[in-house]
Write a protein that holds these residues in place. Structure first.
Motif, PDB file in Angstrom:
ATOM      1  N   ASN A   1      46.430  64.826 -56.253  1.00  9.86           N
ATOM      2  CA  ASN A   1      45.750  65.990 -56.656  1.00  9.86           C
ATOM      3  C   ASN A   1      44.506  66.306 -55.952  1.00  9.86           C
ATOM      4  N   THR A   2      43.788  65.493 -55.306  1.00  6.65           N
ATOM      5  CA  THR A   2      42.509  65.838 -54.587  1.00  6.65           C
ATOM      6  C   THR A   2      42.445  64.909 -53.242  1.00  6.65           C
ATOM      7  N   TRP A   3      41.996  65.574 -52.003  1.00  4.76           N
ATOM      8  CA  TRP A   3      41.728  64.717 -51.154  1.00  4.76           C
ATOM      9  C   TRP A   3      40.339  64.987 -50.585  1.00  4.76           C
ATOM     10  N   LEU A   4      39.665  63.932 -50.108  1.00  2.00           N
ATOM     11  CA  LEU A   4      38.417  63.831 -49.641  1.00  2.00           C
ATOM     12  C   LEU A   4      38.201  63.045 -48.500  1.00  2.00           C
ATOM     13  N   TRP A   5      37.247  63.626 -47.641  1.00  2.00           N
ATOM     14  CA  TRP A   5      37.076  62.811 -46.268  1.00  2.00           C
ATOM     15  C   TRP A   5      35.647  62.831 -46.288  1.00  2.00           C
ATOM     16  N   TYR A   6      35.305  61.371 -46.082  1.00  7.07           N
ATOM     17  CA  TYR A   6      33.936  60.765 -45.786  1.00  7.07           C
ATOM     18  C   TYR A   6      33.733  60.313 -44.344  1.00  7.07           C
ATOM     19  N   LYS A   7      32.486  60.145 -44.058  1.00  8.40           N
ATOM     20  CA  LYS A   7      32.027  59.669 -42.961  1.00  8.40           C
ATOM     21  C   LYS A   7      31.112  58.462 -43.147  1.00  8.40           C
ATOM     22  N   GLN A   8      31.220  57.030 -42.452  1.00  9.03           N
ATOM     23  CA  GLN A   8      30.197  55.999 -42.825  1.00  9.03           C
ATOM     24  C   GLN A   8      29.599  55.765 -41.375  1.00  9.03           C
ATOM     25  N   ASP A   9      28.363  55.885 -41.329  1.00  9.75           N
ATOM     26  CA  ASP A   9      27.614  55.511 -40.168  1.00  9.75           C
ATOM     27  C   ASP A   9      27.490  54.057 -40.308  1.00  9.75           C
ATOM     28  N   PRO A  10      27.188  53.112 -39.098  1.00 11.49           N
ATOM     29  CA  PRO A  10      26.811  51.708 -39.169  1.00 11.49           C
ATOM     30  C   PRO A  10      25.782  51.420 -39.977  1.00 11.49           C
ATOM     31  N   GLY A  11      26.039  50.477 -41.023  1.00 17.83           N
ATOM     32  CA  GLY A  11      24.995  50.038 -42.105  1.00 17.83           C
ATOM     33  C   GLY A  11      24.607  50.774 -43.253  1.00 17.83           C
ATOM     34  N   GLU A  12      25.498  51.968 -43.326  1.00 24.24           N
ATOM     35  CA  GLU A  12      25.135  52.790 -44.392  1.00 24.24           C
ATOM     36  C   GLU A  12      26.493  52.996 -45.235  1.00 24.24           C
ATOM     37  N   GLY A  13      26.067  53.619 -46.473  1.00 22.99           N
ATOM     38  CA  GLY A  13      27.547  53.949 -47.205  1.00 22.99           C
ATOM     39  C   GLY A  13      28.082  55.383 -46.955  1.00 22.99           C
ATOM     40  N   PRO A  14      29.373  55.467 -46.962  1.00 23.88           N
ATOM     41  CA  PRO A  14      29.971  56.650 -46.852  1.00 23.88           C
ATOM     42  C   PRO A  14      29.383  57.985 -47.386  1.00 23.88           C
ATOM     43  N   VAL A  15      29.481  59.164 -46.737  1.00 24.88           N
ATOM     44  CA  VAL A  15      28.895  60.431 -47.057  1.00 24.88           C
ATOM     45  C   VAL A  15      30.173  61.519 -46.955  1.00 24.88           C
ATOM     46  N   LEU A  16      30.160  62.198 -48.261  1.00 20.64           N
ATOM     47  CA  LEU A  16      31.242  63.189 -48.234  1.00 20.64           C
ATOM     48  C   LEU A  16      30.777  64.045 -47.294  1.00 20.64           C
ATOM     49  N   LEU A  17      32.152  64.508 -46.810  1.00 24.23           N
ATOM     50  CA  LEU A  17      32.184  65.668 -45.522  1.00 24.23           C
ATOM     51  C   LEU A  17      32.934  66.784 -46.163  1.00 24.23           C
ATOM     52  N   ILE A  18      33.964  66.591 -46.758  1.00 23.61           N
ATOM     53  CA  ILE A  18      34.665  67.860 -47.182  1.00 23.61           C
ATOM     54  C   ILE A  18      35.575  67.471 -48.445  1.00 23.61           C
ATOM     55  N   ALA A  19      35.906  68.146 -49.471  1.00 21.05           N
ATOM     56  CA  ALA A  19      36.502  67.910 -50.704  1.00 21.05           C
ATOM     57  C   ALA A  19      37.569  69.152 -50.662  1.00 21.05           C
ATOM     58  N   LEU A  20      38.790  68.703 -51.007  1.00 23.54           N
ATOM     59  CA  LEU A  20      40.051  69.570 -51.162  1.00 23.54           C
ATOM     60  C   LEU A  20      40.596  69.436 -52.351  1.00 23.54           C
ATOM     61  N   TYR A  21      40.952  70.651 -53.036  1.00 27.75           N
ATOM     62  CA  TYR A  21      41.451  70.551 -54.238  1.00 27.75           C
ATOM     63  C   TYR A  21      42.700  71.106 -54.644  1.00 27.75           C
ATOM     64  N   LYS A  22      43.215  72.054 -53.619  1.00 23.28           N
ATOM     65  CA  LYS A  22      44.428  72.693 -53.831  1.00 23.28           C
ATOM     66  C   LYS A  22      45.421  72.528 -52.672  1.00 23.28           C
ATOM     67  N   ALA A  23      46.503  72.319 -52.745  1.00 22.55           N
ATOM     68  CA  ALA A  23      47.767  72.079 -51.917  1.00 22.55           C
ATOM     69  C   ALA A  23      47.377  73.337 -50.803  1.00 22.55           C
ATOM     70  N   GLY A  24      47.693  73.190 -49.503  1.00 23.76           N
ATOM     71  CA  GLY A  24      47.375  74.305 -48.384  1.00 23.76           C
ATOM     72  C   GLY A  24      46.054  74.582 -48.180  1.00 23.76           C
ATOM     73  N   GLU A  25      45.049  74.111 -49.350  1.00 24.53           N
ATOM     74  CA  GLU A  25      43.795  74.579 -48.851  1.00 24.53           C
ATOM     75  C   GLU A  25      43.061  74.267 -47.310  1.00 24.53           C
ATOM     76  N   LEU A  26      42.300  75.047 -46.926  1.00 22.48           N
ATOM     77  CA  LEU A  26      41.826  74.551 -45.324  1.00 22.48           C
ATOM     78  C   LEU A  26      40.409  74.988 -45.691  1.00 22.48           C
ATOM     79  N   THR A  27      39.707  73.919 -45.437  1.00 21.52           N
ATOM     80  CA  THR A  27      37.974  74.163 -45.689  1.00 21.52           C
ATOM     81  C   THR A  27      37.227  73.415 -44.364  1.00 21.52           C
ATOM     82  N   SER A  28      36.102  74.211 -44.007  1.00 22.10           N
ATOM     83  CA  SER A  28      35.355  73.750 -42.910  1.00 22.10           C
ATOM     84  C   SER A  28      34.102  73.438 -43.342  1.00 22.10           C
ATOM     85  N   ASN A  29      33.605  72.668 -42.514  1.00 24.08           N
ATOM     86  CA  ASN A  29      32.001  72.399 -42.715  1.00 24.08           C
ATOM     87  C   ASN A  29      31.472  72.156 -41.282  1.00 24.08           C
TER      88      ASN A  29
END
Lengths: 111, 114
Positions: A30-58
């Protein structure tokens, strides 16, 4: 349990190159999310997607929610040194509060 | 705002010892989560909470207990540590039931069990 297949596992790229990575599953999300993790840190949210076919930029990042709802893609254009890190996809199944996480794509920039 | 903070940053335990990891958030978030991260694997959910006084099991709850007595704090306990619990533990929080997928993470606690 449910699995997300994230590929590639790692990437060696030259600064300035474009990068593509993806996540696939046999289940419908139902939802896709992309996170990035730098060394020694927790993941940080980059982009959240909520609908099929959705294209989102950051900024230089673009992510898409696959039409079948079983996959998602992340592209990074013109990579720079600070893009180094591990990129995780995560998806939500059904209506529960648990995210399913991919194993990550490690991005390394060649010197 | 400090965001999500975790205490301690590092810990070494002997098998059978107990300890509590503390997570605190200052964003007034309703939802809080505890994950573990092992090499080459994605994050796995241990326990989570959808509000003060409530907790629920995640994917890998065995050997752990949690409590959420105050909205801003979420505690993870190990009653009798085992080497299999050597891992990096992350706490996360998210605003509410609409945005519960958009999680904010703490810096992690690296735990080694000998």
């Amino acid at each position: 349990g449910q699995q997300l297949n994230q590929s590639p596992q790692s990437m060696f790229i030259q600064e300035g190159e474009d990068v593509s990575m993806n996540c696939t599953s046999s289940s419908i999300f139902n939802t896709w999310l992309w996170y990035k993790q730098d060394p020694g840190e927790g993941p940080v949210l980059l982009i959240a997607l909520y609908k099929a076919g959705e294209l989102t930029s950051n900024g230089r990042l673009t992510a898409q929610f696959g039409i079948t709802r079983k996959d998602s893609f992340l592209n990074i254009s013109a990579s720079i040194p600070s893009d180094v890190g591990i990129y995780f996809c995560a998806g939500q199944l059904g209506s529960n509060y648990q995210l399913i996480w991919g194993a990550g794509t490690k991005l390394i920039i060649k010197p | 705002n400090a965001g999500v903070t975790q205490t301690p940053k590092f810990r070494v335990l002997k098998t059978g010892q107990s300890m509590t990891l503390l997570c605190a958030q200052d964003m007034n978030h309703e939802y809080m989560y505890w994950y573990r991260q092992d090499p080459g694997m994605g994050l796995r959910l241990i326990h989570y909470s959808v509000g003060e006084g409530t907790t629920a099991k995640g994917e890998v709850p065995d050997g752990y207990n949690v409590s959420r007595l105050k909205k801003q704090n979420f505690l993870l306990g190990l009653e009798s540590a085992a080497p299999s619990q050597t891992s990096v533990y992350f706490c996360a929080s998210s605003p509410d039931r609409i945005l519960y997928n958009e999680q904010f993470f703490g810096p992690g606690t690296r735990l080694t069990v000998l």
